[in-house]
Design a protein around this motif. Structure first.
Motif, mmCIF file in Angstrom:
data_model
loop_
_atom_site.group_PDB
_atom_site.id
_atom_site.type_symbol
_atom_site.label_atom_id
_atom_site.label_comp_id
_atom_site.label_asym_id
_atom_site.label_seq_id
_atom_site.Cartn_x
_atom_site.Cartn_y
_atom_site.Cartn_z
ATOM 1 N N TYR A 126 130.527 -29.771 146.587
ATOM 2 C CA TYR A 126 129.171 -29.315 146.269
ATOM 3 C C TYR A 126 129.183 -28.094 145.352
ATOM 4 C CZ TYR A 126 124.642 -27.054 147.196
ATOM 5 O OH TYR A 126 123.436 -26.439 147.075
ATOM 6 N N GLN A 127 129.908 -27.038 145.761
ATOM 7 C CA GLN A 127 129.886 -25.802 144.985
ATOM 8 C C GLN A 127 130.481 -26.015 143.604
ATOM 9 O OE1 GLN A 127 128.010 -23.325 146.091
ATOM 10 N NE2 GLN A 127 128.296 -22.672 143.962
ATOM 11 N N LYS A 128 131.550 -26.798 143.566
ATOM 12 C CA LYS A 128 132.204 -27.057 142.277
ATOM 13 C C LYS A 128 131.241 -27.791 141.331
ATOM 14 C CE LYS A 128 136.694 -28.421 140.634
ATOM 15 N NZ LYS A 128 137.617 -29.556 140.739
ATOM 16 N N THR A 129 130.487 -28.738 141.892
ATOM 17 C CA THR A 129 129.546 -29.498 141.070
ATOM 18 C C THR A 129 128.434 -28.577 140.563
ATOM 19 O OG1 THR A 129 129.997 -31.379 142.526
ATOM 20 C CG2 THR A 129 128.158 -31.600 141.007
ATOM 21 N N MET A 130 127.926 -27.715 141.444
ATOM 22 C CA MET A 130 126.897 -26.755 141.039
ATOM 23 C C MET A 130 127.415 -25.886 139.890
ATOM 24 S SD MET A 130 124.007 -26.976 142.499
ATOM 25 C CE MET A 130 122.893 -25.950 143.421
ATOM 26 N N ASP A 131 128.658 -25.432 140.028
ATOM 27 C CA ASP A 131 129.243 -24.570 138.992
ATOM 28 C C ASP A 131 129.326 -25.305 137.654
ATOM 29 O OD1 ASP A 131 129.478 -22.663 140.926
ATOM 30 O OD2 ASP A 131 131.647 -22.938 141.255
ATOM 31 N N VAL A 132 129.768 -26.570 137.716
ATOM 32 C CA VAL A 132 129.882 -27.355 136.480
ATOM 33 C C VAL A 132 128.519 -27.451 135.803
ATOM 34 C CG1 VAL A 132 130.250 -29.703 135.586
ATOM 35 C CG2 VAL A 132 131.890 -28.713 137.201
ATOM 36 N N LEU A 133 127.476 -27.748 136.601
ATOM 37 C CA LEU A 133 126.139 -27.919 136.022
ATOM 38 C C LEU A 133 125.614 -26.603 135.435
ATOM 39 C CD1 LEU A 133 124.426 -30.304 138.596
ATOM 40 C CD2 LEU A 133 125.270 -30.863 136.305
ATOM 41 N N GLN A 134 125.830 -25.499 136.152
ATOM 42 C CA GLN A 134 125.367 -24.202 135.641
ATOM 43 C C GLN A 134 126.076 -23.863 134.325
ATOM 44 O OE1 GLN A 134 122.762 -22.912 136.628
ATOM 45 N NE2 GLN A 134 122.495 -23.276 138.836
ATOM 46 N N ASN A 135 127.330 -24.277 134.230
ATOM 47 C CA ASN A 135 128.100 -23.996 133.004
ATOM 48 C C ASN A 135 127.598 -24.755 131.784
ATOM 49 O OD1 ASN A 135 129.904 -22.063 133.786
ATOM 50 N ND2 ASN A 135 131.368 -23.541 134.622
ATOM 51 N N VAL A 136 127.182 -26.004 132.009
ATOM 52 C CA VAL A 136 126.770 -26.812 130.840
ATOM 53 C C VAL A 136 125.258 -26.747 130.612
ATOM 54 C CG1 VAL A 136 128.725 -28.401 130.991
ATOM 55 C CG2 VAL A 136 126.603 -28.954 132.186
ATOM 56 N N ARG A 137 124.535 -26.171 131.559
ATOM 57 C CA ARG A 137 123.082 -26.051 131.410
ATOM 58 C C ARG A 137 122.781 -25.211 130.162
ATOM 59 N NH1 ARG A 137 119.156 -23.145 135.866
ATOM 60 N NH2 ARG A 137 117.191 -23.510 134.765
#
Ligand code: ASP
Ligand code: MG
Length: 413
Positions: free
Chosen positions: A319-330
């Motif tokens: 979960y946290q890793k996925t959130m981080d990925v999305l925040q990075n590419v947002r």
């Protein structure tokens, strides 16, 4: 008189007393005239212990050496079981995976079986010898020891049954078959006499962790007759466990719904207010997939005034890793009003091959949940299952009311 492959898991060989009981069961099948190949796991807890030893020495041990260490667990049990059978006056011989030619690729710690050389086993079987094989392991073309991933002895058993064209592959474990749901949640849960291969795949992947999912896929590919049985039953017991069947050879009246599966390890992520345009799903899911994170259920809303919301679920541990990925590419890959998540959700599914020919299953499911005031957050369907995402705190209630609504405590017919 059949050729049977039996596989015994870690709890079934967890102590020397348990190994003696296994030997007693094997002796019975031998006495009944069957030819036997027996695959065993390491004693329960042993694989964990071995892997922990390696990690005491290095935080990041090389996968090749991890396999060398982990594979020893099974080598202990094959030897002990052979000795136990010999004590009973039976001819038995133990072999490591490599010794019976279980050839794998070289993906250490998660190797795949490429082929099995049955010649040696055939020779023993023809001579009336009981063949004992170490599960979970093989060798690559260069002779390196490999392992098949946690729970891999199931796959060893099925692969041996396929290679030997065995009449049946019996998987012995600590439960006596596949149930309509987890009996710890629903005491009235019923053991299924048969379950189709497709249903089993859905139930296994949805958290009915009886068989390693890869072993079920393997069985399906080679049409191996798989039977799940308990090694804790009396060795002379005639209980037939659960047989995993293939639809085409199944003439029995099928239940509409076979079981209620569930998975607690889920988390939900919603990307709100993204532009409703071609490529938007890819711009969100693409970076997640590129980070090797597996996306499960996906829902996209109908767009309104050029914007839409996009939600999906991932494994809770990611979960946290996925959130981080999305925040990075947002802002680069896509723009969004906000990204929100919830890691306190679960998935509950109704599984049944009979859904193909019956309508109204979804409405019955939704009504049962509505009557309890359980809010459905996401829905996905396939030909043979309907899954909903709900708040984790309602998991047990949902499983219970669905089991009840579909009257799964009653045998079909
Ligand atoms: N011993 C291995 C494990 O614990 C393989 C198995 O039991 O199937 O994962
Ligand atoms: Mg297992």
């Amino acid at each position: 008189m059949a050729l049977i492959v039996q596989k015994y898991g870690g709890t079934s060989v967890g102590t020397t007393a348990r190994i003696l009981t296994v030997a007693q069961r094997i002796a019975r099948y031998h006495r009944e005239g069957h030819r036997l190949v027996v695959v065993v796991s390491a004693m329960s807890g042993e694989t964990n212990r071995l892997l922990a030893l390696a990690r005491e020495i290095s935080p990041n041990p090389s996968p090749r050496e991890l396999d060398v260490v982990a594979a020893t667990g099974e080598q202990v049990t094959i030897g002990l079981l052979a000795i136990a059978l010999q004590e009973r006056g039976l001819n038995a011989k133990s072999y490591t995976g490599g010794q019976v030619g279980i050839l794998t690729d070289n993906a250490f710690t998660k190797a795949r079986i490429l082929g099995i050389d049955e010649a040696r086993m055939r020779k023993d079987l023809d001579a009336g010898t009981i063949v004992i094989v170490a599960g979970f392991q093989g060798v690559d073309v260069d002779g390196n020891i490999t392992t098949l991933g946690r729970g891999g002895s199931d796959t060893s058993g099925v692969a041996l049954a396929a290679a030997l064209r065995a009449d049946e592959c019996q998987i012995y474990t600590d439960v006596d078959g596949v149930y309509t749901t987890d009996p710890r949640i629903v005491p009235e849960a019923r053991r299924l006499d048969t379950v189709t291969f497709e249903e089993m795949l859905e139930m296994a992947s949805l958290g009915s962790k009886i068989l390693q999912i890869r072993s079920v896929e393997f069985a399906g590919k080679y049409k191996v007759k798989l039977r799940v049985l308990s090694s804790f039953d009396d060795p002379e017991s005639t209980s037939k466990g659960t047989l995993i069947t293939y639809e085409e050879d199944d003439t029995m009246e099928q239940a509409i719904i076979s079981g209620i599966a569930f998975n607690r390890d889920e988390a939900k992520i919603s990307v709100m207010g993204v532009e409703d345009k071609p490529g938007i799903a890819y711009s969100i899911v693409g970076p997640v997939a590129a980070a090797n994170l597996e996306v499960d259920m996906i829902v996209q809303n109908i767009g309104a005034s050029g914007h839409t919301d996009f939600s999906f679920t991932v494994n809770r541990s990611e979960y946290q890793k996925t959130m981080d990925v999305l925040q990075n590419v947002r802002g680069k890959s896509f723009t969004a009003r906000e990204i929100i998540g919830d890691n306190k959700i679960c998935k509950v599914s109704v599984v049944g091959i009979g859904m193909r020919s019956h309508v109204g299953i979804a409405s019955k499911m939704f009504k049962a949940l509505a009557d309890e005031g359980i809010n459905i957050q996401m829905i996905s369907t396939s030909e043979i299952k309907i899954s909903v995402v709900i708040d984790e705190k309602y998991l047990e209630l949902a499983v219970r009311v669905l089991h009840d609504a579909f009257e799964l405590e009653k045998a079909p017919g």
